[in-house]
Each structure stands twice: as structure tokens, then as C-alpha cells.
Design an enzyme around this catalytic site. Structure first.
Site, short mmCIF file in Angstrom:
data_model
loop_
_atom_site.label_atom_id
_atom_site.label_comp_id
_atom_site.label_asym_id
_atom_site.label_seq_id
_atom_site.Cartn_x
_atom_site.Cartn_y
_atom_site.Cartn_z
N MET A 1 5.46 -3.96 -10.07
CA MET A 1 6.73 -3.73 -9.51
C MET A 1 6.99 -4.88 -8.63
O MET A 1 7.94 -4.51 -7.63
CB MET A 1 6.66 -2.30 -8.82
CG MET A 1 6.30 -1.17 -9.55
SD MET A 1 7.12 -1.00 -11.13
CE MET A 1 8.77 -0.40 -10.61
N HIS B 1 8.80 -3.52 -20.82
CA HIS B 1 10.09 -3.02 -20.08
C HIS B 1 10.48 -1.81 -21.21
O HIS B 1 10.43 -1.96 -22.22
CB HIS B 1 11.05 -3.86 -19.98
CG HIS B 1 12.25 -3.25 -19.29
ND1 HIS B 1 12.14 -3.21 -17.90
CD2 HIS B 1 13.53 -2.83 -19.59
CE1 HIS B 1 13.38 -2.53 -17.42
NE2 HIS B 1 14.05 -2.09 -18.32
C1 GRF Z 1 5.89 1.47 -18.26
O1 GRF Z 1 7.18 2.17 -18.53
C2 GRF Z 1 6.76 0.05 -18.39
O2 GRF Z 1 7.30 -0.19 -19.51
C3 GRF Z 1 7.22 -0.44 -17.08
O3 GRF Z 1 6.34 0.30 -15.98
C4 GRF Z 1 5.88 1.61 -16.65
C5 GRF Z 1 4.17 1.42 -16.35
O4 GRF Z 1 3.76 2.50 -16.74
N1 GRF Z 1 7.13 -1.76 -16.85
P1 GRF Z 1 2.17 2.71 -16.58
O5 GRF Z 1 1.82 2.21 -15.14
O6 GRF Z 1 1.31 1.57 -17.49
O7 GRF Z 1 1.64 4.04 -16.89
#
Ligand code: GRF
Length: 189
Positions: free
Chosen positions: A87, A106
Site C-alpha cells: 500500500m 489492481h
Molecule cells: C488485491 O485486491 C490487489 O488487487 C490489490 O490489493 C489486494 C491485495 O489482496 N492491489 P491480498 O493481500 O493479496 O489478499
């Protein structure tokens, strides 16, 4: 053999899907780096036998944190980096160390709905379809050349949570397949 490093902040379901797909191949996931101490991704890494390194941004400048990230990636011989729910925006300095070799996933059909609330934004806008995008990371937020996209139909009656579950299922298929193709291509260079 090519070596992957993954950066994640949270749940890590994409990290795990990638790790399980890479495991039977000649390639290797060498390290998971997480910026949040309590990231569930770290527990997944422990279960998968993949080293996890917690690199907090707290009390550091972004440059300092990213230089620790770069040192860790280099120490593990990483060729390709996958952002999987990481993030934070990476600075040009870090991106330029891995030109074209940092990927991101994404949950929208980019360039539509960039940002942290892509799924609820698309749902709230009453779209009839959304999707999943895997792209190379450039200096922008959720910009950069698109490698793969898959559409996901939307039903206005469906809850955002159920939509998210379906989107994740697509992510867990699409991201590993792109990562494996990239690792194969890197091996040939
Ligand atoms: C996913 O939906 C991805 O597209 C976005 O963040 C989320 C991460 O989910 N960038 P996870 O931590 O892999 O379960």
C-alpha cells in the site's frame, strides 16, 4: 532459474497464490518484504517456508525505507519484484533499479478506478463490469504499461464483499500466470 521478491502490506492472498504457482517450477520466491508488522502475508510466508522481512517505514524517511528494501532485494538475488497489496507508492529511485521488472495487480480495468477503493468505487458507480489488471510499475499510482487484464461482470444486486471475492479469485489465477511468464522471459535474457 529466475528469482522473485514480493512486497505486501496485508492479507497476502496474492502472494500465496504466486508462491504456490512458482513452487513446482525451476524459479524461486526468495523473499517477502512487508511494511506492516502484523501483515498476515508474513504468516503465510512462514507456512510456505519463504523468508519474510519486516521493513517498517515508521521513523524512517521514504528514501531510507526504500534503500533497506533495495538492499534486501539485492541480498536475495531478486530479478523480478511483484507488488501484492503493497500500500505504498515507490519512488523513481527504487523503480529505476528494476526497470520494467516491478509488477503490480489492481482490482479494476485500469485506467478506470485507480487508487485504494477500486472495487467499491466501481460498485458505487453502478458499472456493469469491472476487472483485474496486471501492469508494470511506473512513477504514477496504478499507471504503467498493462500486461494482462481480465473482465469481471457486475450485478447491481451483488454486495461489494461478494464482488471482491470473485475479483480475488480472478487475481489468484491471473497474477501467477503473468509472474511465471515474466520469470520465464527473464531467464531467457
Ligand atoms: C488485491 O485486491 C490487489 O488487487 C490489490 O490489493 C489486494 C491485495 O489482496 N492491489 P491480498 O493481500 O493479496 O489478499
Amino acid at each position: 532459474m529466475a528469482v522473485l521478491g514480493v512486497l505486501a502490506s496485508g492479507n497476502g492472498s496474492n502472494f500465496e497464490a504466486i508462491a504456490r504457482a512458482v513452487e513446482p517450477t525451476r524459479h524461486r520466491v526468495a523473499v517477502l518484504i512487508h511494511d506492516r508488522r502484523d501483515a498476515f502475508a508474513a504468516e503465510r510466508a512462514a507456512r510456505l517456508g519463504i523468508p519474510a522481512v519486516h521493513l517498517s517505514y515508521a521513523g524512517r524517511t521514504r528514501d531510507e525505507a526504500e534503500s533497506a528494501i533495495a538492499t534486501t532485494l539485492e541480498a536475495h538475488g531478486v530479478d523480478l519484484v511483484a507488488l501484492a497489496g503493497f500500500m505504498r507508492l515507490l519512488s523513481p529511485r527504487l523503480i529505476d533499479r528494476y526497470p520494467g521488472r516491478i509488477l503490480n495487480i489492481h482490482p479494476s480495468l485500469l485506467p478506470d478506478y485507480p487508487g485504494v477503493s477500486a472495487i467499491t468505487d466501481a460498485h458505487g458507480a453502478g458499472e456493469t463490469e469491472t476487472g483485474v489488471t496486471v501492469h508494470r510499475v511506473d512513477y504514477g499510482m496504478d499507471t504503467g504499461p498493462i500486461i494482462a487484464q481480465e473482465r469481471v461482470s457486475m450485478d447491481p444486486e451483488e454486495s461489494p464483499d461478494d464482488l471482491e471475492t470473485r475479483i480475488h479469485a480472478v487475481e489468484h489465477r491471473l497474477y501467477p500466470s503473468v509472474v511465471l511468464a515474466e520469470l520465464n522471459a527473464l531467464e531467457e535474457t
